[in-house]
Design a protein around this motif. Structure first.
Motif, short mmCIF file in Angstrom:
data_model
loop_
_atom_site.label_atom_id
_atom_site.label_comp_id
_atom_site.label_asym_id
_atom_site.label_seq_id
_atom_site.Cartn_x
_atom_site.Cartn_y
_atom_site.Cartn_z
N ASP A 72 44.39 -24.62 4.43
CA ASP A 72 43.70 -24.87 5.70
C ASP A 72 44.69 -24.77 6.87
OD1 ASP A 72 41.21 -25.29 4.57
OD2 ASP A 72 41.29 -27.47 4.73
N HIS A 73 45.87 -25.33 6.68
CA HIS A 73 46.90 -25.27 7.72
C HIS A 73 47.32 -23.81 7.96
CE1 HIS A 73 50.20 -26.63 10.22
NE2 HIS A 73 50.99 -25.85 9.54
N TYR A 74 47.50 -23.06 6.91
CA TYR A 74 47.87 -21.65 7.02
C TYR A 74 46.79 -20.84 7.74
CZ TYR A 74 48.82 -16.83 5.60
OH TYR A 74 49.05 -15.47 5.60
N GLU A 75 45.55 -21.08 7.39
CA GLU A 75 44.44 -20.31 7.97
C GLU A 75 44.12 -20.74 9.40
OE1 GLU A 75 43.34 -17.67 6.84
OE2 GLU A 75 43.54 -17.70 4.68
N THR A 76 44.57 -21.88 9.82
CA THR A 76 44.34 -22.47 11.14
C THR A 76 42.85 -22.72 11.37
OG1 THR A 76 44.07 -20.44 12.48
CG2 THR A 76 46.34 -21.21 12.05
N ASN A 77 42.52 -23.18 12.56
CA ASN A 77 41.12 -23.47 12.86
C ASN A 77 40.33 -22.21 13.23
OD1 ASN A 77 42.18 -23.01 15.36
ND2 ASN A 77 41.49 -24.92 16.27
N ASN A 78 40.96 -21.05 13.07
CA ASN A 78 40.25 -19.78 13.29
C ASN A 78 39.43 -19.36 12.07
OD1 ASN A 78 41.20 -19.07 16.00
ND2 ASN A 78 43.20 -19.09 14.99
N TYR A 79 39.64 -20.06 10.95
CA TYR A 79 38.90 -19.79 9.72
C TYR A 79 38.36 -21.10 9.18
CZ TYR A 79 40.98 -15.13 9.57
OH TYR A 79 41.35 -13.84 9.87
N ARG A 80 37.31 -21.00 8.39
CA ARG A 80 36.74 -22.19 7.73
C ARG A 80 36.43 -21.85 6.28
NH1 ARG A 80 31.00 -21.52 7.53
NH2 ARG A 80 30.37 -19.80 8.87
N GLN A 81 36.38 -22.87 5.46
CA GLN A 81 36.04 -22.69 4.05
C GLN A 81 34.53 -22.57 3.89
OE1 GLN A 81 37.39 -25.83 1.50
NE2 GLN A 81 39.46 -25.83 2.38
N GLY A 89 29.53 -14.50 -11.34
CA GLY A 89 28.73 -15.72 -11.37
C GLY A 89 29.49 -17.00 -11.04
N ASP A 90 30.81 -16.91 -10.90
CA ASP A 90 31.61 -18.10 -10.58
C ASP A 90 31.40 -18.52 -9.13
OD1 ASP A 90 32.65 -18.02 -13.13
OD2 ASP A 90 34.64 -17.33 -12.53
N ASN A 91 31.26 -19.83 -8.92
CA ASN A 91 31.21 -20.39 -7.57
C ASN A 91 32.64 -20.73 -7.16
OD1 ASN A 91 28.34 -20.48 -7.05
ND2 ASN A 91 28.28 -21.96 -8.72
N VAL A 92 33.05 -20.24 -6.00
CA VAL A 92 34.42 -20.41 -5.53
C VAL A 92 34.43 -20.71 -4.03
CG1 VAL A 92 35.35 -18.84 -7.28
CG2 VAL A 92 34.72 -17.95 -5.03
N ILE A 93 35.59 -21.08 -3.55
CA ILE A 93 35.83 -21.25 -2.12
C ILE A 93 36.43 -19.96 -1.59
CG2 ILE A 93 37.26 -22.47 -0.42
CD1 ILE A 93 37.29 -24.82 -2.44
N THR A 94 36.12 -19.63 -0.36
CA THR A 94 36.82 -18.57 0.35
C THR A 94 36.89 -18.96 1.82
OG1 THR A 94 37.06 -16.15 0.58
CG2 THR A 94 34.85 -17.07 0.92
N TYR A 95 37.64 -18.21 2.57
CA TYR A 95 37.75 -18.45 4.01
C TYR A 95 37.04 -17.35 4.77
CZ TYR A 95 41.14 -22.17 3.34
OH TYR A 95 41.75 -23.35 2.98
N ILE A 96 36.41 -17.74 5.86
CA ILE A 96 35.67 -16.81 6.71
C ILE A 96 35.97 -17.19 8.16
CG2 ILE A 96 33.59 -18.23 6.77
CD1 ILE A 96 31.96 -15.61 6.56
N GLU A 97 35.88 -16.21 9.05
CA GLU A 97 36.11 -16.49 10.46
C GLU A 97 35.22 -17.64 10.92
OE1 GLU A 97 35.58 -14.33 14.80
OE2 GLU A 97 35.69 -13.07 13.02
N GLN A 98 35.79 -18.51 11.72
CA GLN A 98 35.08 -19.70 12.19
C GLN A 98 33.73 -19.38 12.82
OE1 GLN A 98 34.50 -23.04 11.82
NE2 GLN A 98 36.68 -23.38 12.18
N ASN A 99 33.62 -18.25 13.51
CA ASN A 99 32.39 -17.89 14.23
C ASN A 99 31.33 -17.23 13.37
OD1 ASN A 99 33.59 -18.89 16.54
ND2 ASN A 99 34.48 -16.92 17.05
N HIS A 100 31.63 -16.90 12.12
CA HIS A 100 30.63 -16.23 11.26
C HIS A 100 29.85 -17.24 10.46
CE1 HIS A 100 32.76 -12.13 11.36
NE2 HIS A 100 31.86 -12.20 12.28
#
Length: 100
Positions: A72-81, A89-100
């Motif tokens: 989270d620190h690396y991705e900054t507040n410009n991305y969110r989980q 079929g696996d459920n996972v976390i990824t990062y996406i632009e904060q505005n999307h």
């Protein structure tokens, strides 16, 4: 422990190791119905957006809660989980632009 799907700079083993403080083994993954694009403000960085029929390839690895804080620190507040379901079929976390 959870799994995370990465598609940008975190695919690089040296970057992952520098952030997480250890070597991380990854496997290949595919995220369907998303498209790789550029960040709307920081054009040199990638992000993904929902796009039926498209796919994004990336890497999958296991993370701890402590790892997620570092990421989270690396991705900054410009991305969110977000949670996504991979092609396998696996459920996972990824990062996406904060505005999307």
């Amino acid at each position: 422990m959870e799994n995370i799907f990465v598609y940008g700079s975190l695919r690089d083993a040296s970057i992952r190791s520098a952030i997480l403080g250890r070597k991380i083994k990854t496997t290949k993954g595919i995220l369907n119905d998303y498209k790789l694009t550029t960040h709307s403000y920081f054009k040199i960085y990638p992000t993904i957006k929902k796009e039926i029929g498209e796919m994004v390839t990336g890497e999958i690895f296991e993370v701890t809660d402590e790892d997620l804080i570092k990421l989270d620190h690396y991705e900054t507040n410009n991305y969110r989980q977000i949670k996504v379901k991979l092609a396998n079929g696996d459920n996972v976390i990824t990062y996406i632009e904060q505005n999307h």
